[in-house]
Design an enzyme around this catalytic site. Sequence first.
Site, PDB file in Angstrom:
ATOM      1  N   SER A 153      30.631  53.695  27.113  1.00  0.00           N
ATOM      2  CA  SER A 153      29.477  52.987  26.531  1.00  0.00           C
ATOM      3  C   SER A 153      29.707  52.891  25.024  1.00  0.00           C
ATOM      4  O   SER A 153      30.504  53.669  24.474  1.00  0.00           O
ATOM      5  CB  SER A 153      28.217  53.821  26.789  1.00  0.00           C
ATOM      6  OG  SER A 153      27.131  53.360  26.025  1.00  0.00           O
TER       7      SER A 153
ATOM      8  N   TYR B  25      23.273  61.793  26.659  1.00  0.00           N
ATOM      9  CA  TYR B  25      23.932  60.613  27.241  1.00  0.00           C
ATOM     10  C   TYR B  25      25.206  60.287  26.466  1.00  0.00           C
ATOM     11  O   TYR B  25      26.269  60.065  27.053  1.00  0.00           O
ATOM     12  CB  TYR B  25      22.968  59.418  27.213  1.00  0.00           C
ATOM     13  CG  TYR B  25      23.585  58.141  27.767  1.00  0.00           C
ATOM     14  CD1 TYR B  25      23.804  57.987  29.131  1.00  0.00           C
ATOM     15  CD2 TYR B  25      23.963  57.085  26.926  1.00  0.00           C
ATOM     16  CE1 TYR B  25      24.378  56.827  29.646  1.00  0.00           C
ATOM     17  CE2 TYR B  25      24.533  55.928  27.424  1.00  0.00           C
ATOM     18  CZ  TYR B  25      24.739  55.804  28.782  1.00  0.00           C
ATOM     19  OH  TYR B  25      25.321  54.660  29.288  1.00  0.00           O
TER      20      TYR B  25
END
Length: 243
Positions: free
Chosen positions: A142, A155
Site C-alpha cells: 500500500s 495497518y
Amino acid sequence: MSNIAEKVVIITGASSGIGEATSRLLAESGAHVILGARRTERLEVITSDIRSEGGSSEYRAVDVTKREQVEELVNYAKNTFGKVDVIVNNAGVMPLSKLEALKTDEWDRMIDVNIRGVLHGIAAGLPIMKKQGFGQFINISSIGGHEVTPTAAVYCATKFAVRAISEGLRMEVGKHIRVTTVSPGVTQSELADSISDEEAIEFMKEYRKTAISPDSIARTILFAIEQPEDVAVNEIIVRPTGT
Ligand code: NDP
C-alpha cells in the site's frame, strides 16, 4: 500469444475489490485463475461469470490466517493444473483507529491477515516454485507501506512488513522466481468497511473520494506478470493522479 495465457494464477482476497478485478482481468487475458477468500458465494458468482465468458476459473474457501488452508489452496492449483505460475497475496483488512483506542483485536486481525496471510502464501508456494524452477509472487502492500498516517500505525506497519518480506524474498530466491510488490493508493473497494472507529470512518469518507477503480490495480498486476521471464518488475506505486 501473451505471456499470460495458460499461466496458473492464485489470487487471495478475490471476492471483492482489487482481488476480484484482478481475477476477472487475468482470466480475460487467458490465465487459469484460482480464487481464494472466505465469502464463497461471491467467488462462485465471479467464477461463473468468468466461465460464461470462456475463461478458466476455480475457487476455494480460504482464510489466509490459517496456514493449512492457504497450503490447501495452493496445492489444489498445483494438482489441478500441474504448476503454479503466480501467487497474488492480496487479501487484506484495514480497521483503522488511533493507538490510544486500544483496539487490540483489530491490531491482531491486521497482523494475522496482512502479514501472516502473505507469509502463508509464500510458505505454500515457495517449495513448489523452487522445485519447478519458475514462479512469481505478487504481494499487495500500500502507499501505507511507504508513509505512516495517524490512525494507520498498525495497518502501515503491516504494509511496511509486506515490503520488507518481499524484498528479503527477492534477494533470497535467486534467478528464476520473480517477486513484485504493488502499492496501491486509494482504490474503490470494500476495504474501509472494516473500520469500526467512528473518527476514522468520518476521515475516510473524505479521504477516499479520490479513489481510482480496482481495474487500475488489476492492469498493474497484469503488466508485472506479462513481462518476459527475465524481467522482474519489483515495485510499483499506483495512486490517483494528484494525490
Ligand atoms: P476489499 O475489502 O474489497 O478486499 C479484501 C479482500 O480480502 C476480500 O476479498 C476479503 O475476502 C479478503 N480477506 C479479508 N480477510 C481475509 C481472510 N482472513 N482470509 C482470506 N481472505 C480475506 O479491499 P481491497 O480490494 O482494497 O484490498 C485488497 C488489498 O489491497 C489489501 O491487501 C489492501 O490492504 C490493499 N490496498 C487497498 C487499497 C485501497 O484503497 N482499496 C490501498 C492500498 C492497499 P473475504 O472477506 O471474502 O474473505
